[in-house]
Write a protein that holds these residues in place. Sequence first.
Motif, PDB file in Angstrom:
ATOM      1  N   GLY A  56       0.770  -1.050  -0.047  1.00  0.00           N
ATOM      2  CA  GLY A  56      -0.105  -0.069  -0.159  1.00  0.00           C
ATOM      3  C   GLY A  56       1.083   1.215   0.105  1.00  0.00           C
ATOM      4  O   GLY A  56       1.959   1.225  -0.164  1.00  0.00           O
ATOM      5  N   ASN A  57       0.289   2.443   0.433  1.00  0.00           N
ATOM      6  CA  ASN A  57       0.678   3.763   0.268  1.00  0.00           C
ATOM      7  C   ASN A  57       1.629   3.730   1.480  1.00  0.00           C
ATOM      8  O   ASN A  57       1.383   3.302   2.577  1.00  0.00           O
ATOM      9  N   SER A  58       2.466   4.760   1.383  1.00  0.00           N
ATOM     10  CA  SER A  58       3.427   5.047   2.790  1.00  0.00           C
ATOM     11  C   SER A  58       2.396   5.451   3.887  1.00  0.00           C
ATOM     12  O   SER A  58       1.632   6.502   3.837  1.00  0.00           O
ATOM     13  N   ARG A  59       2.898   4.761   5.100  1.00  0.00           N
ATOM     14  CA  ARG A  59       2.405   5.179   6.300  1.00  0.00           C
ATOM     15  C   ARG A  59       3.303   5.424   7.393  1.00  0.00           C
ATOM     16  O   ARG A  59       4.114   4.271   7.554  1.00  0.00           O
ATOM     17  N   SER A  60       3.196   6.237   8.498  1.00  0.00           N
ATOM     18  CA  SER A  60       4.318   6.545   9.288  1.00  0.00           C
ATOM     19  C   SER A  60       3.616   6.400  10.682  1.00  0.00           C
ATOM     20  O   SER A  60       2.510   6.777  10.987  1.00  0.00           O
ATOM     21  N   VAL A  61       4.442   5.758  11.472  1.00  0.00           N
ATOM     22  CA  VAL A  61       4.119   5.582  13.134  1.00  0.00           C
ATOM     23  C   VAL A  61       4.683   6.816  13.628  1.00  0.00           C
ATOM     24  O   VAL A  61       6.024   7.235  13.699  1.00  0.00           O
ATOM     25  N   PRO A  62       3.679   7.639  14.320  1.00  0.00           N
ATOM     26  CA  PRO A  62       4.033   8.804  15.294  1.00  0.00           C
ATOM     27  C   PRO A  62       5.199   8.757  15.811  1.00  0.00           C
ATOM     28  O   PRO A  62       5.484   7.652  16.501  1.00  0.00           O
ATOM     29  N   ALA A  63       6.243   9.794  15.929  1.00  0.00           N
ATOM     30  CA  ALA A  63       7.384   9.656  16.755  1.00  0.00           C
ATOM     31  C   ALA A  63       7.179   9.458  17.992  1.00  0.00           C
ATOM     32  O   ALA A  63       7.927   8.746  18.731  1.00  0.00           O
ATOM     33  N   GLY A  64       6.266  10.076  18.667  1.00  0.00           N
ATOM     34  CA  GLY A  64       5.911   9.873  20.227  1.00  0.00           C
ATOM     35  C   GLY A  64       5.830   8.326  20.501  1.00  0.00           C
ATOM     36  O   GLY A  64       6.284   7.708  21.540  1.00  0.00           O
ATOM     37  N   VAL A  65       5.276   7.661  19.703  1.00  0.00           N
ATOM     38  CA  VAL A  65       4.869   6.087  19.867  1.00  0.00           C
ATOM     39  C   VAL A  65       6.023   5.284  19.744  1.00  0.00           C
ATOM     40  O   VAL A  65       6.400   4.388  20.505  1.00  0.00           O
ATOM     41  N   VAL A  66       6.866   5.778  18.738  1.00  0.00           N
ATOM     42  CA  VAL A  66       8.151   4.977  18.416  1.00  0.00           C
ATOM     43  C   VAL A  66       9.208   5.326  19.701  1.00  0.00           C
ATOM     44  O   VAL A  66       9.896   4.395  20.062  1.00  0.00           O
ATOM     45  N   VAL A  67       9.168   6.481  20.233  1.00  0.00           N
ATOM     46  CA  VAL A  67      10.151   6.804  21.213  1.00  0.00           C
ATOM     47  C   VAL A  67       9.907   5.812  22.366  1.00  0.00           C
ATOM     48  O   VAL A  67      10.694   5.315  23.201  1.00  0.00           O
ATOM     49  N   GLU A  68       8.495   5.884  22.864  1.00  0.00           N
ATOM     50  CA  GLU A  68       7.840   4.920  23.870  1.00  0.00           C
ATOM     51  C   GLU A  68       8.482   3.801  23.766  1.00  0.00           C
ATOM     52  O   GLU A  68       8.510   3.047  24.995  1.00  0.00           O
ATOM     53  N   GLN A  69       8.137   3.175  22.685  1.00  0.00           N
ATOM     54  CA  GLN A  69       8.417   1.849  22.481  1.00  0.00           C
ATOM     55  C   GLN A  69      10.029   1.463  22.758  1.00  0.00           C
ATOM     56  O   GLN A  69      10.293   0.457  23.400  1.00  0.00           O
TER      57      GLN A  69
END
Length: 419
Positions: free
Chosen positions: A163-176
């Motif tokens: 599919g088309n590009s989708r990004s995970v928000p930075a805050g979610v990435v940092v918390e993980q």
Amino acid sequence: MKPPVFSTLGCRLNAYETEAMKELAEQAGLSGAVVVNTCAVTAEAVRKAKQEIRRLARENPGAPVIVTGCAAQTEPETFAGMPEVTKVIGNHEKMQAETWAALTPQGPDFIGETERVMVDDIMSVRETAGHLIDGFGRHRAYVQVQNGCDHRCTFCIIPFGRGNSRSVPAGVVVEQIKRLVDRGFNEVVLTGVDLTSWGADLPGAPRLGDLVMRILRLVPDLPRLRISSIDSIEADENLMLAIATESRLMPHLHLSLQAGDDMILKRMKRRHLRDDAIRFCEEARRLRPGILFGADIIAGFPTETEAMFENSLRLVDDCGLTFLHVFPFSARKGTPAARMPRVHGAVIKERAARLRAKGQEALERHLSAEVGQERLILTEGARAGRTEFFTEVAFDRDMPEGTLMTVRITGHDGTRLLA
């Protein structure tokens, strides 16, 4: 209750998603099934998927066989037509808890023909990944921050599978990543289908470099951060700044180059030219002396002449590449390249062999230069690990797993360093 058997084909992202599917299947209470997560990058990958399905069906008689992944997304009818296959589910559906609930005997119509294929239009998917997992691997953690691709390279089927590009928000990435560091992981790798497009669909359109700098700032206890394959033409200012100034960002980049001839690059519908790739490598090396590069290169793209191929071969030296992923061209049905004049199969095979030989020469030069150096190794097993440059190391004695330790390189075997 017999746990499901999972088989993963293809890329690291698929392996990551298999771990997420295992969690979803366990939560749903699925048992006794076989799940094959397929790849569609080449025609050979689809053939291997069929082979794997037949093998697992033989080894698990009577078990429902569930097929998913990129090949299932792009060719659902191919797998639905196999007598061994019970269900075909798409790349979006495989990440939904309700899908796995429906696949249990308690769910609706487990084997019914009406729901045998669960593959929707992947291009309609807009939400970001909601299946981040706390781990994957015992030593380094892979974090999927992006999925899909907005580009349409003429040889590539992957956008139709992802599919088309989708990004995970930075805050979610940092918390993980904070959770992963708390659990003892010493290295995190950011992954995605088109990683350098991260952020384009988020408010304010941040760039990958912004995410990297934010992670390093907000997770100070993370020893090592790595980024997987990038499109060098999309490298932003902050990413280059991080390369120059952040020692915790590892000095190894894998580049999606694909070819070293300008005409072939145009026919591939790539967004860079040969000189762009060379300039990027020169600039990154100026900012971070000693940085190593890997690259994907396709051998025998349609219309490729010997002179065009020689340009790709010379790119190994001109860019100073060390690790090559060589792909003999494989026509994918529905892509523009499949309609272009083909290079003879024997020529493709011979060119791929020459590229691999060139890559082996480059790797051996790097390995020889490392002998006598002290390197900080992340141990991946009792007798295996990797340097900051992602070079494999074999130890002559048992080491504690998942730790960082400095060792002296004593030699190499042509593939790995020895310590």
